[in-house]
Design a protein around this motif. Structure first.
Motif, PDB file in Angstrom:
ATOM      1  N   GLY A 182       0.820  -1.210   0.000  1.00  0.00           N
ATOM      2  CA  GLY A 182       0.000   0.000   0.000  1.00  0.00           C
ATOM      3  C   GLY A 182       0.849   1.252   0.000  1.00  0.00           C
ATOM      4  N   GLY A 183       2.168   1.122  -0.149  1.00  0.00           N
ATOM      5  CA  GLY A 183       3.037   2.295  -0.146  1.00  0.00           C
ATOM      6  C   GLY A 183       2.963   3.043   1.173  1.00  0.00           C
ATOM      7  N   GLN A 184       2.673   2.326   2.260  1.00  0.00           N
ATOM      8  CA  GLN A 184       2.535   2.898   3.608  1.00  0.00           C
ATOM      9  C   GLN A 184       1.453   3.966   3.688  1.00  0.00           C
ATOM     10  N   GLN A 185       0.616   4.021   2.675  1.00  0.00           N
ATOM     11  CA  GLN A 185      -0.420   5.062   2.677  1.00  0.00           C
ATOM     12  C   GLN A 185      -1.720   4.555   3.270  1.00  0.00           C
ATOM     13  N   ILE A 186      -1.823   3.242   3.457  1.00  0.00           N
ATOM     14  CA  ILE A 186      -3.067   2.676   3.949  1.00  0.00           C
ATOM     15  C   ILE A 186      -2.864   2.292   5.407  1.00  0.00           C
ATOM     16  N   ALA A 187      -3.764   2.752   6.253  1.00  0.00           N
ATOM     17  CA  ALA A 187      -3.605   2.475   7.678  1.00  0.00           C
ATOM     18  C   ALA A 187      -4.009   1.052   7.981  1.00  0.00           C
ATOM     19  N   SER A 188      -3.378   0.482   9.004  1.00  0.00           N
ATOM     20  CA  SER A 188      -3.821  -0.805   9.507  1.00  0.00           C
ATOM     21  C   SER A 188      -3.592  -0.772  11.012  1.00  0.00           C
ATOM     22  N   ALA A 189      -4.376  -1.563  11.721  1.00  0.00           N
ATOM     23  CA  ALA A 189      -4.257  -1.561  13.176  1.00  0.00           C
ATOM     24  C   ALA A 189      -2.831  -1.924  13.578  1.00  0.00           C
ATOM     25  N   GLY A 190      -2.247  -2.881  12.860  1.00  0.00           N
ATOM     26  CA  GLY A 190      -0.884  -3.294  13.175  1.00  0.00           C
ATOM     27  C   GLY A 190       0.120  -2.167  12.988  1.00  0.00           C
ATOM     28  N   LYS A 191      -0.060  -1.369  11.930  1.00  0.00           N
ATOM     29  CA  LYS A 191       0.870  -0.277  11.647  1.00  0.00           C
ATOM     30  C   LYS A 191       0.791   0.798  12.735  1.00  0.00           C
ATOM     31  N   VAL A 192      -0.425   1.080  13.184  1.00  0.00           N
ATOM     32  CA  VAL A 192      -0.600   2.069  14.254  1.00  0.00           C
ATOM     33  C   VAL A 192       0.195   1.622  15.483  1.00  0.00           C
ATOM     34  N   ILE A 193       0.059   0.349  15.819  1.00  0.00           N
ATOM     35  CA  ILE A 193       0.773  -0.185  16.987  1.00  0.00           C
ATOM     36  C   ILE A 193       2.274  -0.102  16.767  1.00  0.00           C
ATOM     37  N   GLN A 194       2.710  -0.431  15.544  1.00  0.00           N
ATOM     38  CA  GLN A 194       4.141  -0.410  15.263  1.00  0.00           C
ATOM     39  C   GLN A 194       4.713   1.012  15.375  1.00  0.00           C
ATOM     40  N   THR A 195       3.981   2.001  14.840  1.00  0.00           N
ATOM     41  CA  THR A 195       4.457   3.388  14.933  1.00  0.00           C
ATOM     42  C   THR A 195       4.585   3.796  16.389  1.00  0.00           C
ATOM     43  N   GLN A 196       3.599   3.393  17.201  1.00  0.00           N
ATOM     44  CA  GLN A 196       3.649   3.774  18.607  1.00  0.00           C
ATOM     45  C   GLN A 196       4.798   3.088  19.329  1.00  0.00           C
ATOM     46  N   ILE A 197       5.059   1.835  18.977  1.00  0.00           N
ATOM     47  CA  ILE A 197       6.188   1.144  19.612  1.00  0.00           C
ATOM     48  C   ILE A 197       7.489   1.820  19.191  1.00  0.00           C
ATOM     49  N   SER A 198       7.572   2.210  17.912  1.00  0.00           N
ATOM     50  CA  SER A 198       8.769   2.905  17.444  1.00  0.00           C
ATOM     51  C   SER A 198       8.995   4.191  18.213  1.00  0.00           C
TER      52      SER A 198
END
Lengths: 440, 292
Positions: B241-257
């Motif tokens: 998705g070119g990092q343009q599409i949100a996913s629950a997993g990505k939200v969690i990953q950004t927060q962990i980062s």
């Protein structure tokens, strides 16, 4: 291994009523006698000698951008220290330092993350007295000056976080002290990368990133603390908002910056976002994007593929960053000495020249200059047309003779820095809003 | 059954209970506890605050009927989940049917089943990256289409779009449907199919009234695999998705980062709750234990 030996030594000591220390002393005395007598000296004195000669291995934590196998090879050749690279992303470097501070011996991290790292107490200050070239470190890092002229210091400029109050202090010192947070490895002034062949007209402002002409062909980097700075440069360039400090926005400023990004995203401005070096190279090289946030060596990597790519200087100035060596608080003994030795070697020129040839800037310019050919120095640092073909550190042809570096000389580029990568006071809020932008 | 026999089964289950307890239940409880802690950029501190959950659902009430970030993220993830589930189910069922009922020779069946696992010979990430030179703006598909004169401009929606995300998901997950469905089909008594045929049922009727009901447990197990994988994914959605599409997993990953572990834990608990609800719904329709 060492621990086992110690335990065994202690156990033996307790059992026989002979302390480990006296046992060792006896051993050493015996060895001395043996050596003196010339009997079996090769065996007995040889044992400690083997341990001393065993090369120090340093686990070097950083992002892929700063890790060149050639540097590790040269270091081993020059000072016999083995470098074991631990490669992670920018955010993960910070995460490792905070959550697993014993999983590395040396870290190369960005100055901006120090605002989170130092209060955690997991790093210690480097002793300036043990760094031979400490007073030769470029003033752009230590004082925020280029040729005596003060440059932009919005955001987490290295000079604000360069010194600690004491070795294990959790506070930055406002005056120079003996304790340095990070010894710089590389720094640079970042701007937008463009594909001049696909754009076909001059680009001179950050505002172009959100120009609808590049709809579906632009990209921004998806590391919140850096991406927001690029967005802020765009906002100021397009006259939408003037920040008091782009590197430390208020909640309202974060809101309006993210709102502008969301609007652009909904209009289909972005092709993709990227988080690591290789993604940015792939996007640009494949023509998926024609204008995007970029890092200098990524531009070099695209060019090495024979694809035109320009690290476009812009009238509003650059977003700068700097990265440097830090030491974990728990580092001791041989590893610690080895780390200081490696840092000193790093500043002594060979590595600096290697990094300069990649388009970065090195901490101590004088020593790097000694390891570069005059024509290379003229091209990379003085912004002069190349007298002969310019090759990358890997030997690939980078520029034909006659070309000049994008943005010109060191003084012109670092002198035009507008802001530095930063961690804001409102970082938690900013990350939440950034997630909103990605989800929009 | 004697009392002693009853205890034996408990003893036999103990090793698994211990392993699950240490490696699954305990971390889950820690995560639940941490989701109520407070944090700064560099530390987390024990506390009991609901701020993390409030932040996770920030604006969900005030912005209604416009969806807040969390709802929008879950809506998008659920959309992928439903589409991918439907596609993998149809494709997986068809392949499983072919393998079980159309192939006579056991050797050929085994070989074809092994063929289905070929995509798994390389890593997940490599498999996804290899789509990029194929689907990109200057990729093979676009070059072929332009070259053949079907289109004049390269198609942008082939890559970094919902389409490419779904394509990659289906490619990766279909095998998770094939295996359990083929397994339950293999256990269908052939005489039942013959009986249906002899009674004059059409192929479609046999499928609907005999095969599907008897393959239900396989369908349910395959569905659970696919749904849980898609719900928690952020790598496929990120890359395709070119990092343009949100996913629950990505939200969690950004927060962990960003080292915001408590809010990441809160989001993980929310994700877990959503997935459990979906599975509960599924199990309501199909009693897996009874079917096995």
């Amino acid at each position: 291994m060492t621990k086992d030996n110690t335990d065994m030594g202690q156990a033996a000591g307790t059992a026989s009523g002979l302390s480990r220390r006296s046992f060792l002393k006896t051993g050493a005395a015996l060895a001395g006698v043996a050596a003196g007598a010339g009997v079996g000296s090769g065996v007995i004195t040889g044992f400690p000698a083997v341990i001393a000669a065993e090369p120090v291995t340093l686990r070097y934590l950083s992002t892929a951008t700063n890790q060149a196998p050639a540097i590790a090879e040269q270091a081993f050749k020059d000072i016999g220290i083995k470098i074991e690279y631990v490669t992670v992303t920018t955010d993960d470097v910070t995460k490792r330092i905070i959550t697993q501070p014993n999983s590395f011996d040396l870290v190369d991290t960005e100055y901006f993350s120090l605002r989170n790292l130092i209060p955690s107490g997991n790093l210690m200050g480097l002793d300036a007295k043990k760094i031979k070239l400490a007073d030769k470190i470029a003033p752009v890092i230590t004082k925020g000056q280029v040729d005596g002229k003060t440059i932009g210091d919005q955001g987490t400029a290295p000079k604000k976080v360069f010194y600690l109050e004491s070795q294990f202090s959790k506070k930055f010192a406002s005056e120079p002290t003996e304790w340095i947070t990070l010894i710089p490895t590389t720094y640079n002034a970042d701007t937008l990368g463009i594909r001049p062949d696909l754009i076909g007209r001059p680009i001179d402002s950050w505002a172009e990133l959100l120009n609808p002409q590049f709809k579906g062909k632009a990209s921004i980097l998806n590391i919140p603390s850096i991406g927001i700075m690029d967005a802020a440069m765009v906002m100021e360039a397009s006259g939408k908002h003037k920040y008091a400090d782009k590197g430390n926005m208020t909640k309202e400023e974060i809101d309006l910056t993210i709102a502008a990004l969301i609007e652009a995203k909904k209009a289909g401005q972005f092709r993709a976002f990227w988080t690591d070096f290789n993604e940015s190279v792939n996007l640009m090289a494949s023509g998926e994007t024609v204008i995007q946030s970029m890092w200098s060596p990524a531009v070099t990597a695209v060019r090495l593929k024979g694809i035109p790519c320009k690290f476009q200087p812009l009238k509003e100035g650059y977003r700068a960053w700097a990265s440097g060596f830090g030491l974990p608080k728990t580092l001791k003994g041989k590893q610690l000495d080895g780390a200081y030795e490696f840092v000193n070697w790093f500043l002594s020129g060979w590595a600096g020249a290697y990094l300069n040839r990649q388009g970065y800037y090195s901490a101590v310019l004088e020593t790097a200059k000694e390891h570069m050919a005059p024509y290379e120095w003229a091209y990379w640092m003085e912004g002069k047309p190349a007298e002969q073909d310019i090759h990358g550190p890997d030997g690939g042809l980078l520029e034909k003779a006659g070309a000049t570096r994008d943005g010109g000389s060191y003084t012109e580029r670092m002198g035009a820095v507008a802001c530095w990568n930063a961690i804001m006071d409102e970082n938690a809020y900013m990350v939440r809003k950034w997630n909103e932008f990605i989800a929009a | 059954m004697t009392i002693r026999a009853r205890w034996t089964s408990y003893w036999q289950a103990t090793p698994l209970v211990v392993v699950l307890g240490i490696f699954f239940v305990l971390p889950l409880l820690v995560m639940l506890a941490v989701s109520f802690w407070t944090y700064t950029g560099y530390s987390i501190a024990p506390a009991f605050v609901t701020d993390n959950y409030r932040d996770a659902f920030d604006g969900c009430a005030s912005q209604f009927p416009t969806l807040c970030t969390t709802f929008r993220t879950y809506a998008s993830t659920l959309k992928f989940c439903v589409i991918v589930w439907a596609l993998t189910l149809v494709i997986g069922f068809a392949i499983a049917y072919y393998l079980t009922f159309m192939i006579r020779s056991n050797t050929v069946r085994l070989m074809l089943a092994l063929l289905c696992t070929i995509p798994f010979w390389t890593s997940n990430v490599i498999r996804m990256i290899s789509w990029i030179p194929l689907l990109g703006r200057n990729g093979l598909v676009n070059q072929a289409l332009v070259g053949a004169g079907f289109i004049h401009q390269p198609l942008d929606w082939l890559l970094y779009s919902d389409f490419s995300v779904i394509l990659a998901f289906v490619h990766i997950n279909t095998v998770f449907m094939i295996v359990p469905i083929a397994n339950s089909m293999a256990r269908i008594d052939r005489s039942l199919v013959e009986a249906a045929y002899d009674s004059g049922a059409t192929g479609w009727q046999t499928l609907r009234h005999v095969i599907i009901p008897l393959a239900k447990s396989g369908i349910a197990i395959g569905s659970i695999f696919v749904i849980t994988v898609v719900m928690g994914d952020f790598i496929t959605i990120g890359l395709m998705g070119g990092q343009q599409i949100a996913s629950a997993g990505k939200v969690i990953q950004t927060q962990i980062s960003a080292l915001q572990f408590p809010i990441a834990a809160a989001n993980a608990i929310v994700l877990l709750a959503v997935v459990l609800m979906i599975i509960a719904l599924l199990v309501r329709f199909i009693d897996i234990r009874k079917e096995l």
